[in-house]
Design an enzyme around this catalytic site. Sequence first.
Site: not given
Ligand code: NAD
Length: 280
Positions: A49, A79
């Site tokens: 993504d 996107k």
């Molecule tokens: P997320 O909820 O996936 O959290 C990511 C963070 O959680 C990491 O940086 C790390 O610090 C922690 N983490 C991940 N795996 C872990 C584990 N197993 N144990 C402990 N900590 C852990 O947050 P995100 O990156 O904001 O969202 C995921 C994806 O969603 C993004 O990479 C993107 O592709 C998508 N996204 C889309 C939008 C949108 O507007 N469409 C907005 C935000 C994110």
Amino acid sequence: MTVPTVPTIVLNNGVEMPQLGFGVWQITPDDRAAQAVRTAFDAGYRAVDTARIYTNEAGVGRALAESELCRDDVFLTTKLWNNEQGYDSTLRAFDNSLAKLGTDYVDLYLIHWPVPFHGRFTETWRAFEKLYADGRVRAIGVSNFEPDHLQTLLDGASIVPAVNQIEFHPYLQQHALQELHQELGIVTEAWSPLGQGKVLADPAINAIADRLTRSPAQVILRWNIQLGNIVVPKSATESRIRENLALFDFELSESDMAALAGMHRGDRIGQHPNDFIDDF
Ligand code: NAD
């Protein structure tokens, strides 16, 4: 090494999409993104993504080009950014994304935010429908659309979005959207499923995780799988990338599912889609 097989969800046009994908927001520059995506492919992820605004489409494309996987083995989502909305500008932006990704089609193309303030998502959707009719995208969808945005979009649409990618985690369960998605045949895709890490300290989630000898992240991601959502966690750390995929050899009981359902507080991490007009 055997890698877990991720189940797929059948979208409203019959296309199958892996239920778990690798989110790459904030994994920059391109070299770092390419490295993370390579690690994710090795672990068994088959969906990525990205987005124009993440400035790592070229890194994702490089990982794909250098991998032994065929293009068709991987489900690619990107996107359209807010300042590219509009009919002609969408078609141009799509070409730019394809060039960066180094591919001739995208599996899923999403309108990143509705930006109702600009009032352009309906004409943007017409361009999405053209890309779909031309066979350049396998499915089209939206992101961050509230119920009223979806209704407005559908008034001028001939294709119902396949997916709405929305902020969704135990503290923000988006009940109205879940209900509407069900009614319209739209799949919910959860972004920031781990609340960007903020939900992981929740004591009740930790209690479930301890009992099942799983991690809090695995409990939250498994909950999404059992809800029928598509989910895209992000991590740049190999052990976590693997941990977030190891979801298919355990199950949450009905009472664990009910406990998670009870955690909704209406807490957002991102902005409300009506307020988000950032168009850089
Ligand atoms: P997320 O909820 O996936 O959290 C990511 C963070 O959680 C990491 O940086 C790390 O610090 C922690 N983490 C991940 N795996 C872990 C584990 N197993 N144990 C402990 N900590 C852990 O947050 P995100 O990156 O904001 O969202 C995921 C994806 O969603 C993004 O990479 C993107 O592709 C998508 N996204 C889309 C939008 C949108 O507007 N469409 C907005 C935000 C994110």
